[in-house]
Design a protein around this motif. Sequence first.
Motif, PDB file in Angstrom:
ATOM      1  N   ARG A 113       0.828  -1.204   0.000  1.00 20.03           N
ATOM      2  CA  ARG A 113       0.000   0.000   0.000  1.00 20.03           C
ATOM      3  C   ARG A 113       0.868   1.262   0.000  1.00 20.03           C
ATOM      4  O   ARG A 113       0.544   2.253  -0.657  1.00 20.03           O
ATOM      5  CB  ARG A 113      -0.962  -0.013   1.192  1.00 20.03           C
TER       6      ARG A 113
ATOM      7  N   SER B 298      -3.854   0.079  -3.957  1.00 19.80           N
ATOM      8  CA  SER B 298      -5.154   0.291  -3.315  1.00 19.80           C
ATOM      9  C   SER B 298      -5.790  -1.078  -3.105  1.00 19.80           C
ATOM     10  O   SER B 298      -6.182  -1.740  -4.076  1.00 19.80           O
ATOM     11  CB  SER B 298      -6.046   1.165  -4.199  1.00 19.80           C
TER      12      SER B 298
ATOM     13  N   ASP C 153      -8.636   1.451   4.851  1.00 19.45           N
ATOM     14  CA  ASP C 153      -8.288   0.376   3.916  1.00 19.45           C
ATOM     15  C   ASP C 153      -7.808  -0.882   4.633  1.00 19.45           C
ATOM     16  O   ASP C 153      -7.980  -1.986   4.113  1.00 19.45           O
ATOM     17  CB  ASP C 153      -7.190   0.835   2.948  1.00 19.45           C
TER      18      ASP C 153
END
Length: 834
Positions: free
Chosen positions: A263, A268, A315
Amino acid sequence: MEIRISVRSFVEFLLRSGDIDNRRSSGSEDAMAEGVRIHRMIQRRMGAEYQAEVQMAETVLYPKYSIVIEGRADGIIDDGKNGRVVVDEIKSTYRELKKISAPFPEHLAQAKCYAYIYAKQHKLDEIGVRMTYCNIDTEEIKYFHENFRFSSLKKWFGNLLEQYKKWADFECDWKEKRQESIERIAFPFAYREGQKQLVGYVYQTIHEHKKLFMEAPTGVGKTISTMYPAIKSIGEGKADKLFYLTAKTVTGTVARDTLDLLRKKGLSFKSVVITAKEKICPLDECRCNPENCPYARGHYDRINDAVYDLLTHEDAFERETILKYALNHEVCPFEMGLDISLFSDGIICDYNYLFDPRAHLRRFFSEGIKGAYLFLIDEAHNLVERGREMYSAALVKEDFLKLREVIKPYSPYLARLSGKCNKELLSYKKECEEYLILESHGNFIAACNKLHGAINNYLDDHEECPVKEELLNYYFEISAFLETYDRMDEKHYVTYTGYDENECFFIKEFCVDPSEELKQCMDKGVAAILFSATFLPIQYYKSLLGGTKEDYEVYARSTFPPERQIQLIGHEVTSKYTRRCEIEYLNIARYIYSLVNAKAGKYMVFFPSHAFLENVYRAFDDLYGEMDDMYLLAQRSYMKEDEREAFLDYFLNGEEVDFEGKILMDVLVEEEGKEGTDIENEEMYRKREDILLAEEAAESRSGTIIGFCVLGGIFGEGIDLRNDSLIGAIIVGTGLPQVCPEREILKRHFEQTGEDGFDYAYKYPGMNKVLQAAGRVIRTAEDVGIVALLDERFMQRGYRKMFPAEWQNIRPVTMENAGVAAADFWERFSDEGV
């Protein structure tokens, strides 16, 4: 872009409401293997007009994406005469059918989805739905019929789609971003020797929808070498979701760190780490019901908002992050973690979330449909024994007696049924000496079924029963046994009776060969990559982990210089039971001393059992206990997490540790908790002094610290001791499991299938523990260290052929010259300051 979701997940995600109440299944949920049996029984009874297990999917087109809602209807009834078609949805239950007055809403919603899809595809103006409930114990059946106009189903289904569109919009936008980032991402390191080929093997396996069994020694970078090509495959549309499955938390941490690294490089990728309920629950005790848990109360009314909040702001969904959002929205963090997995690109979790029939993720694996999933299975050598555990089940005779006494004041009927189960086991006990393999279960299964159904009915009628928690525990244990019974076959299972360590009599359905069960689970995805640093012999693991002839295997050679490690074989001692005596323990102690005396540093010595450890520890302490520059630590038979960390602190960094309640060297006192005599108190005082001395040695980096550990235990694998944190592993014995009924059953089973029963039951599992312990030494290209194998059997060809290819400096030694050989080895690296 295509967004796929199962009918079951689609319905449950949108229509749920109210509280979590896991005190017991509603009674309407399929009972796993038993549910499968009931389904097949009902389907076989139907006529020619009945089509069973009809797979169907509805694709809904939007400007930027399409939603595919797919599933498998239990049955379609079409007699072809009057044009009437009925969708059959079968649900098995332990609940009395007279207590089910209407279909459960979520079940009817699933059937209506299938009815809509079928009616649309076959241009039907009207279609029927039949909800079929079947009692597992009695096989009694109750039907609910309802007819629907296609126009009403279309409107109902459209409303569901409208609710789901918000989630699909987000998923579409995210996946576009994900795919673009995957296209740009490059391998984050310079390729080590052979690593690029390893990445290629993984990619090819995924492309061909196969399984890869990979022996990957420390240093090849197996996590990034498997994760990178898997993510690249997702970017190319070969899969959509990555499962990284582990046996231990520490290996999951490596996967999490690898994703964090990618990341930072521009990837992503949303990932969730699924944490066990007990470890993420914010309460002192996990009691998942609205009376005892404020987060369970009204959970489903708030959960979708909580998930969307988390999904749009983070995330990496790890324990602390999930807990933060869950508490903010007042929902269950464990259930929230499971829900967020639906929208995660990567899922890091324990083996059981794929393989365990009682714990697998229903969101992905309950519809019987192959998903676009990639399975990366780390430390896969552990999956053989874990598989046996997950697919086996046992019941203890004495537990039925306890149940009878517990429930008798409240239900004499349940007490009688419990007594009947006990009586059936008593008949087996009279014939059993050490253990007894059964050809059949006799009347025991019928007795268990009757008791199980009766408990279910009793709990329905007595929600406030004073012994409810105890009754539930028995209920779930019987459930597991009955489910295993329905799943087992003669090829992969053996039923036997025996006695546990408390002399309690039990009956066990033992999965001797988990290969078929594991294969079926892995077949639910596109491809599976199974890897371990100790996967030898590869064909043994391939056969027991569900591999086929078409699947691949590869040996990745270590990139570490082999000359930086020496392997010494002390062939004058052994751990054989026939040789265990004081002289043997003293000789092993002399070997250990000569090896560690060659160079001050940190060593671990591994033993086949705690008892063996204690005997050698005493011998070593008698001979060398007065040495000022040598400090001993010993692994306890049970250690809390903070005690394990304290033990490792001596090796990792030598930091000061608070020793209150953390005395590690307790092998000199055999019984914890008893009143200490003067002698014992003196020993405890000695131990505390020794630990404080060990602390001083760790802080000053001088002297030698020796950790006495157990092969296959908490320090035998999964720990990363780099540089001078560990410079030697001394392994006493070949790691053979203790002779016991189960090992003998395994030996007998594999002999009957044409394999070497001793190798499968004893030698291969034992050598895996040896190789795992040896692997603690060399963790980086700069590390230098010794591996000493103390047992005459390591000189045999059968053992030496299982040595890793990177072991190129093998040298037999005696008690007299072992220290000299070790000193000569260390002398080679004196210029490096080693």
